[in-house]
Motif scaffolding. Structure first.
Motif, PDB file in Angstrom:
ATOM      1  N   GLU A 176       2.046   1.802  -3.479  1.00  0.00           N
ATOM      2  CA  GLU A 176       0.963   2.325  -4.306  1.00  0.00           C
ATOM      3  C   GLU A 176       0.788   3.826  -4.089  1.00  0.00           C
ATOM      4  O   GLU A 176       0.571   4.583  -5.035  1.00  0.00           O
ATOM      5  CB  GLU A 176      -0.340   1.592  -3.976  1.00  0.00           C
ATOM      6  N   ARG A 226      -1.971   0.097  -8.491  1.00  0.00           N
ATOM      7  CA  ARG A 226      -3.023  -0.243  -7.534  1.00  0.00           C
ATOM      8  C   ARG A 226      -3.592  -1.609  -7.878  1.00  0.00           C
ATOM      9  O   ARG A 226      -3.804  -1.927  -9.049  1.00  0.00           O
ATOM     10  CB  ARG A 226      -4.132   0.810  -7.560  1.00  0.00           C
ATOM     11  N   LEU A 230      -5.941  -2.261   7.628  1.00  0.00           N
ATOM     12  CA  LEU A 230      -5.841  -2.709   6.240  1.00  0.00           C
ATOM     13  C   LEU A 230      -7.238  -3.165   5.824  1.00  0.00           C
ATOM     14  O   LEU A 230      -7.719  -4.200   6.275  1.00  0.00           O
ATOM     15  CB  LEU A 230      -4.832  -3.844   6.105  1.00  0.00           C
ATOM     16  N   ARG A 281       0.822  -1.209   0.000  1.00  0.00           N
ATOM     17  CA  ARG A 281       0.000   0.000   0.000  1.00  0.00           C
ATOM     18  C   ARG A 281       0.857   1.261   0.000  1.00  0.00           C
ATOM     19  O   ARG A 281       0.505   2.267  -0.626  1.00  0.00           O
ATOM     20  CB  ARG A 281      -0.944   0.001   1.217  1.00  0.00           C
TER      21      ARG A 281
END
Length: 303
Positions: A254, A261, A286, A251
């Motif tokens: 990203e 993504r 998350l 993440r």
């Protein structure tokens, strides 16, 4: 870094000096308000410069760098050189004549073109190794498996971007605030003749190739055109910690724009593990959903 006038004068032979000896020295107060005043061959964000007169890092003298931004408080340019950013005085920067040079950096993927004496090399992919400021040529390593190096003129090289290439935005007129920002190439749009790039922070843009410069180390994308399987073996008690750490890293990549993504599926060997895995991921902030929960909801609705 301390400034060595003699070294800077020697380096300036191949380009425009960012500051001349006859120019008045700005006062500390005026320098703190704005970059050095424009002159013939003005240095601006995105300018390609060579470094000169550096005493503390003499190994950088002669190397090419790109101006990222002017720091008002430090009265220095933040420049990117060989994938590293440094704050340097204007007098340590020599503006280069060729705008084309700024599109390349060490590690940049290029395609050889326009050779007359060795036409068989035209179309060959290569990787930039280092810039020879004296000969005004790039030393490139051929990617044809021969391991051979060639010293080539700028006119014989064109940037060969590919998905995953690290780039810096340059020459944008409609959105000049994006110039100097780092991004990653995602995919080529043949119809529009533009690269779709992901800028640091996750924003995506479709840009012309001439608005992209190679920047930093050229690494393959974390999730690219080809999939790579990696198997890790660990103790049962360590699985959830390893999974959480892996997802957090994904993440973050990203957000920085260095990874596309993606949707992640976590397969559990036992249905009894689904609830505990979901709970741990949610506690770690998350976002996730258990497909078991979704199936139960559908069953309830069906009844």
């Amino acid at each position: 870094d301390d400034f060595d006038p003699a070294a800077a004068a020697a380096a300036a032979a191949g380009g425009h000096s960012a500051q001349t000896a006859s120019a008045p020295t700005p006062s500390s107060s005026s320098r703190a308000q704005a970059p050095p005043p424009p002159r013939d061959g003005e240095i601006v964000v995105g300018s390609l410069v060579s470094l000169a007169g550096l005493q503390k890092s003499p190994e950088l003298n002669g190397q090419l760098a790109t101006c990222v931004r002017w720091d008002v408080e430090k009265s220095r340019w933040l420049v990117s050189v060989a994938g590293v950013e440094k704050f340097l005085r204007p007098e340590n920067l020599v503006l280069q004549r060729s705008e084309k040079t700024s599109r390349f950096c060490a590690g940049a993927p290029v395609r050889i073109c326009g050779l007359q004496a060795a036409k068989e090399l035209n179309g060959t992919l290569a990787t930039c190794k280092n810039w020879d400021s004296e000969k005004q040529r790039w030393l490139v390593s051929l990617d044809n498996g021969s391991g051979e190096d060639k010293l080539l003129k700028l006119d014989n090289l064109e940037l060969a971007l590919r998905p995953g290439s690290s780039v810096r935005l340059a020459g944008l007129c409609a959105q000049p605030e994006l110039n100097g920002r780092s991004a990653m190439c995602i995919a080529w749009d043949g119809g529009r003749q533009r690269w779709r790039v992901r800028i640091e922070g996750g924003e995506e843009k479709a840009l012309r190739p001439e608005n992209l410069e190679a920047h930093g180390e050229q690494e393959p994308p974390a999730i690219g055109p080809a999939l790579t399987q990696v198997v890790e073996v660990c103790e049962e008690s360590a699985k959830l910690g390893r999974l959480t750490g892996f997802l957090r890293k994904m993440r973050e990549e990203e957000k920085r724009g260095t990874r596309q993504r993606s949707l992640v599926l976590v397969f559990c060997a036992r249905s009894t593990s689904v609830a505990s895995v979901t709970e741990v991921l949610k506690k770690g902030q998350l976002s996730c959903i258990s497909l078991e929960e979704g199936r139960d909801v559908k069953r309830a609705m069906a009844q």
